[in-house]
Design an enzyme around this catalytic site. Structure first.
Site, PDB file in Angstrom:
ATOM      1  N   ASP A 398       0.851  -1.198   0.000  1.00  0.00           N
ATOM      2  CA  ASP A 398       0.000   0.000   0.000  1.00  0.00           C
ATOM      3  C   ASP A 398       0.884   1.243   0.000  1.00  0.00           C
ATOM      4  O   ASP A 398       1.901   1.312   0.708  1.00  0.00           O
ATOM      5  CB  ASP A 398      -0.895   0.009   1.243  1.00  0.00           C
ATOM      6  N   ASP A 441      -5.032   2.261  -3.940  1.00  0.00           N
ATOM      7  CA  ASP A 441      -3.573   2.311  -3.963  1.00  0.00           C
ATOM      8  C   ASP A 441      -2.974   1.063  -3.316  1.00  0.00           C
ATOM      9  O   ASP A 441      -1.828   1.071  -2.871  1.00  0.00           O
ATOM     10  CB  ASP A 441      -3.069   3.565  -3.263  1.00  0.00           C
TER      11      ASP A 441
END
Length: 520
Positions: A398, A441
């Site tokens: 992430d 993301d």
């Protein structure tokens, strides 16, 4: 017994017999009449080939010192003997080979003029090909015509008796009968060939609908061509845009070392490449005389390559080889061309469907696999790992502070960061590793045959690469990650969720460090 003359009197006479008679046919030099039951036996033979042979025997028996042959003529004007009496087949095969090098003038005249050729005195004929100890006196060749083309020639030769024009006229009724038999045989053969090719085209179309992949379809097509048409050496090539090569995807008759063979389309050798470059069929009748033939079959004599055309573009090539010279006629090419077109259209359709399926499983922005593809990938790798006793690691990755990048630098910059990150990941990972966009993301890395320790070392290299290559006006991008492995974690647990949980734990530690040390 009453008798009615049906031809000329003299040396040759066609004799027809009135009601209740038992004979009809040819009478020459007081020879025995051809009986009606002999003609009936010709028509009642089980196969046209046997009928033609019986008729040839009958002609030979009816003419003193005669030898008789029936010679087929294909669309390329290559000849082959189908029946004979009075000449050994070993001799005929040599004659056949000689004629197929260059046809003699009398045979060429019959083919071109579609008329009977009568040579009363062979000794005075300048172009006669004399064999040693040959004593041929007269010759007559009768053409058999179908669709305005000479398809066969009935050759009658005498060695002691000189034929006269009236003898030739006397022969015509029986020749006409044989012509009908041969014509029927050839029509049946042509019809059977067309039906065979149409059935093959229909079957390959159904195969394309049922096949799970293009490779499965091509393997099925090769097997069907071999079974239906009897070809021994068959290869299907597909064009690969990235390598600009024709790749062998399916084959029969060749050794396994040819599997995956790549032929660069920029080379100037090979019948396959030539067909691709010229975008039309290339038929090499004699490879020994070809400057561009690339040897595939040991002892190969002829090669035929048909491009798989779709919308003016060549997507592949169907290649056939044979150990016989001139194995592929123009009729073969005419029949195979729609088959090649059908296979090409089916393959193009399958490629489009495959591309659409792949695009449906890819993230539109980054090109990484999407969530739709994830379940299948995870299940497949877990099953493979457990089946072979290998490890597999899952990494949830992430981007830290990604919201700040979007808020301060704009979403376009955020998109660029995501694309650049996936590019860096792909460069650092193996071909068997998978990158999946799990969320906005968040990315899941699936690493087959990779242990916990190997994954940790890989992540160290990834962080270094990301820190130097994924940059923004706010500085280098940092990622938090979590790892879960088959061997290192409980089997009953969801390893993807476990990796996700550990990633959030790592992210929490990263934020805590930032709060303690803003310069971290």
């Amino acid at each position: 017994m009453p008798r009615i003359s049906g031809g000329r009197s003299g040396t040759g006479e066609v004799v027809a017999v009135g009601p209740g008679a038992t004979t009809i046919g040819l009478h020459m030099n007081n020879t025995t009449l051809i009986r009606t039951d002999e003609l009936e036996r010709i028509l009642l033979e089980t196969t046209p080939r046997k009928a033609v042979q019986r008729a040839v025997d009958l002609i030979a028996q009816s003419i003193l010192s005669a030898s008789v042959t029936v010679m087929g003529v294909d669309i390329d004007q290559r000849v082959h003997f189908d029946a004979a009496n009075g000449i050994p087949w070993s001799v005929l095969r040599k004659v056949e080979a000689s004629f197929n090098q260059e046809l003699p003038r009398n045979i060429m005249g019959i083919i071109r003029g579609r008329e009977t050729c009568f040579i009363e005195d062979v000794g005075a004929y300048p172009d006669w090909r004399r064999r040693a100890a040959s004593d041929i006196v007269s010759y007559v060749g009768f053409p058999i015509i179908i669709d305005r083309r000479v398809v066969s020639i009935i050759n009658v030769q005498t060695s002691r008796q000189r034929l006269k024009p009236e003898d030739v006229d006397a022969l015509r009724p029986l020749i006409h009968l044989i012509s009908l038999i041969i014509a029927r045989y050839l029509k049946e053969q042509q019809s059977a060939n067309r039906e065979n090719f149409l059935s093959l085209l229909h079957e390959t179309t159904l195969d394309g609908v049922r096949a799970a992949s293009a490779v499965e379809f091509m393997n099925t097509v090769v097997k069907r061509i071999a079974r239906r048409l009897g070809y021994q050496y068959i290869a299907l090539f597909l064009y690969d845009d990235e390598t600009e090569s024709l790749i062998l995807r399916a084959q029969k008759g060749y050794t396994s070392e040819y599997d995956g063979l790549a032929l660069c389309v920029h080379d100037h050798v090979g019948v396959v490449v030539r067909a691709f470059r010229l975008r039309h069929t290339v038929n090499v009748s004699d490879v020994s005389a070809s400057s561009f033939y690339l040897r595939g079959v040991p002892g190969g004599r002829s090669d035929l390559a048909l491009p798989l055309m779709v919308g003016g573009k060549v997507i592949g090539v169907l290649n056939l080889e044979s150990k016989k010279a001139a194995a592929f006629s123009r009729e073969d090419v005419r029949n195979l061309t729609p088959l090649a077109a059908g296979v090409g259209l089916m393959l193009a359709s399958m490629q489009i469907k495959q591309l659409l399926r792949e695009q449906a499983l890819l993230d539109g922005l980054t090109g990484a696999h999407n969530r739709h593809a994830m379940d299948g990938i995870v299940v497949e790798e877990l099953e493979r790992a457990r089946r072979h006793g290998h490890d597999v690691s899952f990494v949830m990755l992430d981007i830290d502070e990604f919201k700040s990048i979007n808020d301060r630098l704009g979403h376009a910059e955020g998109d660029r960061v995501l694309e650049t990150l996936v590019t860096v990941l792909r460069k650092s990972l193996r071909a068997i590793d998978k990158v999946i966009r799990y969320g906005g993301d968040e990315f899941l890395l699936v690493l087959p045959e990779t242990s916990q320790r190997e994954t940790e070392l890989l992540l160290e290299r990834l962080r270094a690469g990301i820190g130097t290559q994924v940059l923004t006006a706010m500085g280098a991008v940092h990622c938090s990650s979590g790892i879960a492995t088959v061997r290192g974690d409980p089997e009953e647990g969801d390893l993807v969720q476990l990796a996700d949980k550990r990633m959030y734990q790592a992210k929490a530690r990263y934020r805590a460090q930032l709060e303690e040390d803003p310069g971290y």
